[in-house]
Write a protein that holds these residues in place. Sequence first.
Motif, PDB file in Angstrom:
ATOM      1  N   LEU A 112     -24.666  26.353  31.879  1.00 42.41           N
ATOM      2  CA  LEU A 112     -24.498  26.367  30.432  1.00 42.41           C
ATOM      3  C   LEU A 112     -23.038  26.394  29.977  1.00 42.41           C
ATOM      4  O   LEU A 112     -22.684  25.681  29.029  1.00 42.41           O
ATOM      5  N   PRO A 113     -22.137  27.193  30.591  1.00 41.81           N
ATOM      6  CA  PRO A 113     -20.747  27.171  30.111  1.00 41.81           C
ATOM      7  C   PRO A 113     -20.127  25.777  30.133  1.00 41.81           C
ATOM      8  O   PRO A 113     -19.431  25.388  29.175  1.00 41.81           O
ATOM      9  N   ALA A 114     -20.365  25.013  31.197  1.00 40.08           N
ATOM     10  CA  ALA A 114     -19.836  23.650  31.259  1.00 40.08           C
ATOM     11  C   ALA A 114     -20.474  22.762  30.188  1.00 40.08           C
ATOM     12  O   ALA A 114     -19.809  21.887  29.608  1.00 40.08           O
ATOM     13  N   PHE A 115     -21.754  22.996  29.924  1.00 44.67           N
ATOM     14  CA  PHE A 115     -22.455  22.238  28.887  1.00 44.67           C
ATOM     15  C   PHE A 115     -21.823  22.497  27.521  1.00 44.67           C
ATOM     16  O   PHE A 115     -21.585  21.558  26.736  1.00 44.67           O
ATOM     17  N   TYR A 116     -21.511  23.779  27.231  1.00 41.26           N
ATOM     18  CA  TYR A 116     -20.875  24.106  25.951  1.00 41.26           C
ATOM     19  C   TYR A 116     -19.506  23.433  25.834  1.00 41.26           C
ATOM     20  O   TYR A 116     -19.146  22.922  24.765  1.00 41.26           O
ATOM     21  N   GLU A 117     -18.744  23.447  26.918  1.00 41.27           N
ATOM     22  CA  GLU A 117     -17.412  22.842  26.863  1.00 41.27           C
ATOM     23  C   GLU A 117     -17.480  21.329  26.705  1.00 41.27           C
ATOM     24  O   GLU A 117     -16.632  20.731  26.034  1.00 41.27           O
ATOM     25  N   HIS A 151     -17.716  16.852  20.449  1.00 32.59           N
ATOM     26  CA  HIS A 151     -18.084  16.975  19.041  1.00 32.59           C
ATOM     27  C   HIS A 151     -17.218  17.947  18.242  1.00 32.59           C
ATOM     28  O   HIS A 151     -17.357  18.013  17.019  1.00 32.59           O
ATOM     29  N   GLY A 152     -16.384  18.738  18.901  1.00 32.56           N
ATOM     30  CA  GLY A 152     -15.611  19.724  18.161  1.00 32.56           C
ATOM     31  C   GLY A 152     -16.368  21.038  18.025  1.00 32.56           C
ATOM     32  O   GLY A 152     -17.266  21.343  18.818  1.00 32.56           O
ATOM     33  N   TRP A 193     -27.794  22.175  14.565  1.00 32.77           N
ATOM     34  CA  TRP A 193     -26.358  22.186  14.839  1.00 32.77           C
ATOM     35  C   TRP A 193     -26.031  23.445  15.624  1.00 32.77           C
ATOM     36  O   TRP A 193     -26.451  24.537  15.261  1.00 32.77           O
ATOM     37  N   LEU A 194     -25.276  23.288  16.717  1.00 35.95           N
ATOM     38  CA  LEU A 194     -24.832  24.440  17.502  1.00 35.95           C
ATOM     39  C   LEU A 194     -23.374  24.718  17.155  1.00 35.95           C
ATOM     40  O   LEU A 194     -22.507  23.856  17.349  1.00 35.95           O
ATOM     41  N   VAL A 195     -23.102  25.907  16.634  1.00 36.90           N
ATOM     42  CA  VAL A 195     -21.752  26.276  16.218  1.00 36.90           C
ATOM     43  C   VAL A 195     -21.034  26.893  17.412  1.00 36.90           C
ATOM     44  O   VAL A 195     -21.394  27.976  17.879  1.00 36.90           O
ATOM     45  N   LEU A 196     -20.006  26.180  17.913  1.00 42.63           N
ATOM     46  CA  LEU A 196     -19.290  26.558  19.128  1.00 42.63           C
ATOM     47  C   LEU A 196     -17.951  27.233  18.845  1.00 42.63           C
ATOM     48  O   LEU A 196     -17.420  27.942  19.701  1.00 42.63           O
ATOM     49  N   GLY A 197     -17.381  27.004  17.684  1.00 41.07           N
ATOM     50  CA  GLY A 197     -16.055  27.510  17.370  1.00 41.07           C
ATOM     51  C   GLY A 197     -16.087  28.952  16.915  1.00 41.07           C
ATOM     52  O   GLY A 197     -16.954  29.348  16.128  1.00 41.07           O
ATOM     53  N   PHE A 202     -18.629  21.154   7.323  1.00 42.15           N
ATOM     54  CA  PHE A 202     -18.416  22.399   8.072  1.00 42.15           C
ATOM     55  C   PHE A 202     -18.065  22.040   9.503  1.00 42.15           C
ATOM     56  O   PHE A 202     -18.798  21.322  10.165  1.00 42.15           O
ATOM     57  N   GLY A 203     -16.910  22.520   9.982  1.00 41.46           N
ATOM     58  CA  GLY A 203     -16.478  22.189  11.340  1.00 41.46           C
ATOM     59  C   GLY A 203     -16.315  20.697  11.554  1.00 41.46           C
ATOM     60  O   GLY A 203     -16.523  20.200  12.673  1.00 41.46           O
ATOM     61  N   GLY A 204     -15.958  19.980  10.482  1.00 42.04           N
ATOM     62  CA  GLY A 204     -15.775  18.533  10.596  1.00 42.04           C
ATOM     63  C   GLY A 204     -17.058  17.734  10.585  1.00 42.04           C
ATOM     64  O   GLY A 204     -17.023  16.508  10.763  1.00 42.04           O
TER      65      GLY A 204
END
Length: 393
Positions: free
Chosen positions: A12-17, A23-24, A38-42, A291-293
């Motif tokens: 999962l960590p690599a997937f998030y990165e 996508h930002g 939408w998954l908010v990563l920031g 939001f978030g671009g």
Amino acid sequence: MLYGPELDGDALPAFYEELRRSHGPVAPVTIAPGIAAWLVLGHRELLRLTRDEQDFSHDPRRWTPFREGRVPPESPIMPTVGWRPALLYADGQLHRRMRSAVSAALSRIDGHELRRDVRATAEALIASFASRGEADLVAHYARRLPSQVIIQLLGLDERTGQQLVHAITGVVAANADSVNASRRMNAILLSLIAEKRRTPGCDLTSALLHHPVALSTDEVLHNLVVMFTLGNGTTVDWIATTLRVLLCDPAFRSSLTGGHLTVDDALDLVLWRHPPTQNVPARYATRDLTFGGRHIGAGDMLLLGIAAANQDPEALPPTGSPVIGNRAHLAFGAGPHTCPAQDPARLIARTAIDTIRHHLPDLELSVPESSLAWVKSPWRKSLAALPVRFRPR
């Protein structure tokens, strides 16, 4: 795609990165067949999402696919995002009303008494496997301890409490028996509520029932469900993953034994790197906005990417690693909905770790670290098992 058999905790960590690179800070994902979100990563974006109730609501009845009847009742996502009259699904004054009762109930927990109860429960569990010289610290310890403690806090006897644990497990499993499990869960809790109305005690249920805001029976029922499911599952995973860190990181374990670091340092390291709650459903946009671009439509679902936001390069030091003692992680959320039970949860986890380290100081893994597996889930980071050996007592 945020579902399916390939959702391995190590991957999962690599997937998030990869999502962040592509996508930002806000990425499109699917959470079930045909269900987009939408998954908010920031880190910065997640703080806004948790603090801004004008643009982002907790009420799933705003969700466009749900309002338009495009989400079948049997969808595996419904047990997670279906509306309940509980603080987790409310905004503004309604949320503040319910949270005041929940926070007041939690504030009545005596920390010294809770520590004694957790230690006694932990020692009884350790005694049940100590003579064997081996155990699975997930199945035999971490998974049992929080539920037994929370059962006592709710005011349930042990037998009924275990029936509740079994029923709630069936509800969150989202399978063919979930409807029956939900009925069993409701029946147990409604019986408890009726009993505590007649004969209040020094427990969370009585405190909710008799708070001045006068919660309805349904509100008490569903806030108890939220308190148990979130409090139990996350604490189980917090304990188990912290034990894994201590068993697999000799330098960290040595620093802990030598007094250079504390158990709380280990607990916080886990909350940064392996937060028990990976992703949180959900917020719902109240209007069209950027939001978030990304262009977010009114009624869109946004998921709180807790684990991804904790690893946002903008929120970490230049080394890329969290600083010991820094609690700016988002494991407990932020804003008006910050977890109100984080202090008792930390006390339970800290006491569980301290107690087993004291009674079984020679714990070691009985399998290679590489063979340890995570339960496949988009929501939680749960160890499937943690086999250990030690000198029999």
